[in-house]
Design an enzyme around this catalytic site. Structure first.
Site, PDB file in Angstrom:
ATOM      1  N   GLN A   1       0.825  -1.205   0.000  1.00 44.61           N
ATOM      2  CA  GLN A   1       0.000   0.000   0.000  1.00 44.61           C
ATOM      3  C   GLN A   1       0.860   1.256   0.000  1.00 44.61           C
ATOM      4  O   GLN A   1       0.749   2.119  -0.883  1.00 44.61           O
ATOM      5  CB  GLN A   1      -0.891  -0.018   1.242  1.00 44.61           C
ATOM      6  CG  GLN A   1      -1.589   1.301   1.551  1.00 44.61           C
ATOM      7  CD  GLN A   1      -2.288   1.315   2.892  1.00 44.61           C
ATOM      8  OE1 GLN A   1      -3.503   1.279   2.949  1.00 44.61           O
ATOM      9  NE2 GLN A   1      -1.536   1.357   3.988  1.00 44.61           N
TER      10      GLN A   1
ATOM     11  N   THR B   1       6.377   2.169  13.749  1.00 48.05           N
ATOM     12  CA  THR B   1       4.961   1.899  13.992  1.00 48.05           C
ATOM     13  C   THR B   1       4.497   2.355  15.369  1.00 48.05           C
ATOM     14  O   THR B   1       5.266   2.334  16.343  1.00 48.05           O
ATOM     15  CB  THR B   1       4.679   0.388  13.869  1.00 48.05           C
ATOM     16  OG1 THR B   1       3.350   0.093  14.309  1.00 48.05           O
ATOM     17  CG2 THR B   1       5.642  -0.430  14.726  1.00 48.05           C
TER      18      THR B   1
ATOM     19  N   GLU C   1       2.678   0.692  17.140  1.00 51.71           N
ATOM     20  CA  GLU C   1       2.643  -0.498  17.994  1.00 51.71           C
ATOM     21  C   GLU C   1       3.788  -0.499  19.001  1.00 51.71           C
ATOM     22  O   GLU C   1       3.756  -1.253  19.977  1.00 51.71           O
ATOM     23  CB  GLU C   1       2.689  -1.770  17.139  1.00 51.71           C
ATOM     24  CG  GLU C   1       1.451  -2.008  16.287  1.00 51.71           C
ATOM     25  CD  GLU C   1       0.242  -2.466  17.098  1.00 51.71           C
ATOM     26  OE1 GLU C   1       0.440  -3.096  18.156  1.00 51.71           O
ATOM     27  OE2 GLU C   1      -0.899  -2.193  16.674  1.00 51.71           O
TER      28      GLU C   1
ATOM     29  N   TYR D   1       5.723  -8.485  16.781  1.00 55.28           N
ATOM     30  CA  TYR D   1       5.880  -7.478  15.730  1.00 55.28           C
ATOM     31  C   TYR D   1       6.440  -6.183  16.307  1.00 55.28           C
ATOM     32  O   TYR D   1       7.410  -5.608  15.786  1.00 55.28           O
ATOM     33  CB  TYR D   1       4.528  -7.218  15.058  1.00 55.28           C
ATOM     34  CG  TYR D   1       4.485  -5.985  14.181  1.00 55.28           C
ATOM     35  CD1 TYR D   1       5.094  -5.975  12.929  1.00 55.28           C
ATOM     36  CD2 TYR D   1       3.817  -4.836  14.606  1.00 55.28           C
ATOM     37  CE1 TYR D   1       5.054  -4.844  12.122  1.00 55.28           C
ATOM     38  CE2 TYR D   1       3.772  -3.706  13.815  1.00 55.28           C
ATOM     39  CZ  TYR D   1       4.388  -3.713  12.569  1.00 55.28           C
ATOM     40  OH  TYR D   1       4.354  -2.588  11.770  1.00 55.28           O
TER      41      TYR D   1
ATOM     42  N   LYS E   1      10.050  -4.347  15.628  1.00 53.36           N
ATOM     43  CA  LYS E   1      10.076  -2.970  15.126  1.00 53.36           C
ATOM     44  C   LYS E   1      10.837  -2.037  16.074  1.00 53.36           C
ATOM     45  O   LYS E   1      11.428  -1.050  15.651  1.00 53.36           O
ATOM     46  CB  LYS E   1       8.651  -2.463  14.914  1.00 53.36           C
ATOM     47  CG  LYS E   1       8.012  -2.907  13.607  1.00 53.36           C
ATOM     48  CD  LYS E   1       8.665  -2.216  12.421  1.00 53.36           C
ATOM     49  CE  LYS E   1       7.876  -2.390  11.150  1.00 53.36           C
ATOM     50  NZ  LYS E   1       8.447  -1.630  10.023  1.00 53.36           N
TER      51      LYS E   1
END
Length: 378
Positions: free
Chosen positions: A14, A129, A131, A153, A157
């Site tokens: 994307q 991110t 997150e 994840y 990151k």
């Protein structure tokens, strides 16, 4: 004047597709990294292939030799590392692969630049991110908010974020992280919750699906339009000094609100009843002027949205809300270019058209099968 040359990892995704379009419009020579696959995954960039100044190369974040050779050949002035195993839920199932790509992969990009002695001429953007904030320690979150990653994840990151910062300070490299809050679009992968919702709304509104199953409806997110966010990525690398920035809208909504807005755009009004695992979204009205197909579907009174434990994560992040003040003040970026309502509308309208075209294609296949059966077409 030297030419701007960008190398994008994750070019087929994307963000990579939007960034490619953005940079090409600015006169960049754009090089994208793709992986060998027997399945075509280049749908998002198919319209760019064959264009002048757009080039694709085989390499992989898990293969340092391929990165070193490619960086040496392309001699980029900017690298945008967007590639990742980016699905939080999948990171619980494949934590080692997630670490190899999302953590060590960042190191490989940095070392590829150093190995080719480009650390003084090549700027690097790392897609980080929200997150990282995980089990949030303050709301909203900004560049100074402590990190508390809450998934494999996010942990991977976090390594990527800190290794970029370390190389910036240790080797005086122009490398920065953009802490991206949830960025969505009509090009978002279909397994991500927003796209899952808009596709389901479109399919239910056209009689192609009965109901939508979701996880925690009360989870709060800061959703923005990916097409707007790639501009901020570029602005970060045009800044005079290498710094990290939060990329967000500063507006927060729940999964429940997103679901309600998406179904409303498809012509279906929902009412939510119950709590937690027992919460359900019930159709209370339909807009046949907006979508005439709804007149024959008899959806009013039916349960269209349910909660399933299958979509609960072992550790869940429930309150992400970004503060883009620094990006607004220092980069001149506008986080409000596309509103939440506009984003939902863009995504639902795109998926309504997608589902309709799938239905048309199915009719063509059915008619062709009938013709073949009757011996009309041989």
């Amino acid at each position: 004047m030297s030419k701007n040359i960008a190398l994008i990892t994750g070019v087929t995704g994307q963000d990579g597709s939007y960034l490619s379009e953005f940079l090409l419009e600015k006169g960049y020579e754009v090089h994208g990294i793709i992986r060998r696959s027997s399945v075509d995954f280049r749908e998002r960039i198919a319209h760019l292939e064959g264009k002048d100044n757009f080039h694709l190369h085989y390499a992989d974040l898990t293969d340092s030799m391929s990165l070193v050779k490619l960086v040496g050949m392309v001699q980029p002035t900017e690298i945008y590392n967007l590639a990742a195993q980016s699905h939080v839920q999948v990171s619980f199932d494949a934590p080692e692969f997630t670490a190899d790509v999302d953590a060590t992969g960042v190191l490989r990009v940095l070392e590829a630049v150093r190995t080719n002695h480009l650390e003084k001429t090549c700027k690097i953007y790392q897609a980080s991110t929200s997150e990282l904030y995980g089990k949030v320690e303050e709301v909203p979150q900004n560049e100074k908010t402590p990190f508390h990653p809450y998934s494999p994840y996010a942990v991977a990151k976090l390594y990527g974020f800190w290794i970029v910062k370390e190389y910036r300070e240790a080797y005086n490299m122009f490398c920065c992280s953009g802490i991206l809050f949830n960025h969505e679009s009509e090009r978002r992968g279909e397994t991500f919750v927003t796209r899952k919702i808009t596709l389901a709304a479109a399919r239910i509104a056209q009689g192609k699906q009965e109901k939508l199953l979701l996880g925690n409806l009360s989870s709060l997110r800061d959703w923005g339009y990916a097409k707007d966010y790639v501009e901020c990525m570029w602005l970060i690398l045009q800044n005079k000094t290498p710094e990290d920035f939060v990329i967000a809208t500063g507006v927060q909504h729940s999964v429940r609100e997103f679901t309600y807005a998406a179904f409303k755009e498809a012509g279906i009004e929902l009412k939510f009843e119950g709590e937690d695992i027992n919460e359900k979204g019930i159709c209370v009205a339909v807009d046949t002027e907006k979508n005439p197909q709804l007149a024959s579907l008899n959806l009013v009174g039916k349960i269209l949205v349910e909660v399933s434990e299958d979509f609960y994560r072992p550790t869940d992040v429930v309150n992400l809300w970004g503060d883009p003040s620094k990006a607004k003040a220092e980069l001149g970026w506008n986080p409000s270019k596309t509103t939440f309502e506009q984003l939902v509308k863009i995504m639902v309208q795109s998926d309504m058209a997608k589902v309709a075209s799938e239905g048309a294609a199915e009719k063509v296949r059915t008619n062709l099968a009938e013709y073949l059966e009757k011996g009309i077409v041989k």
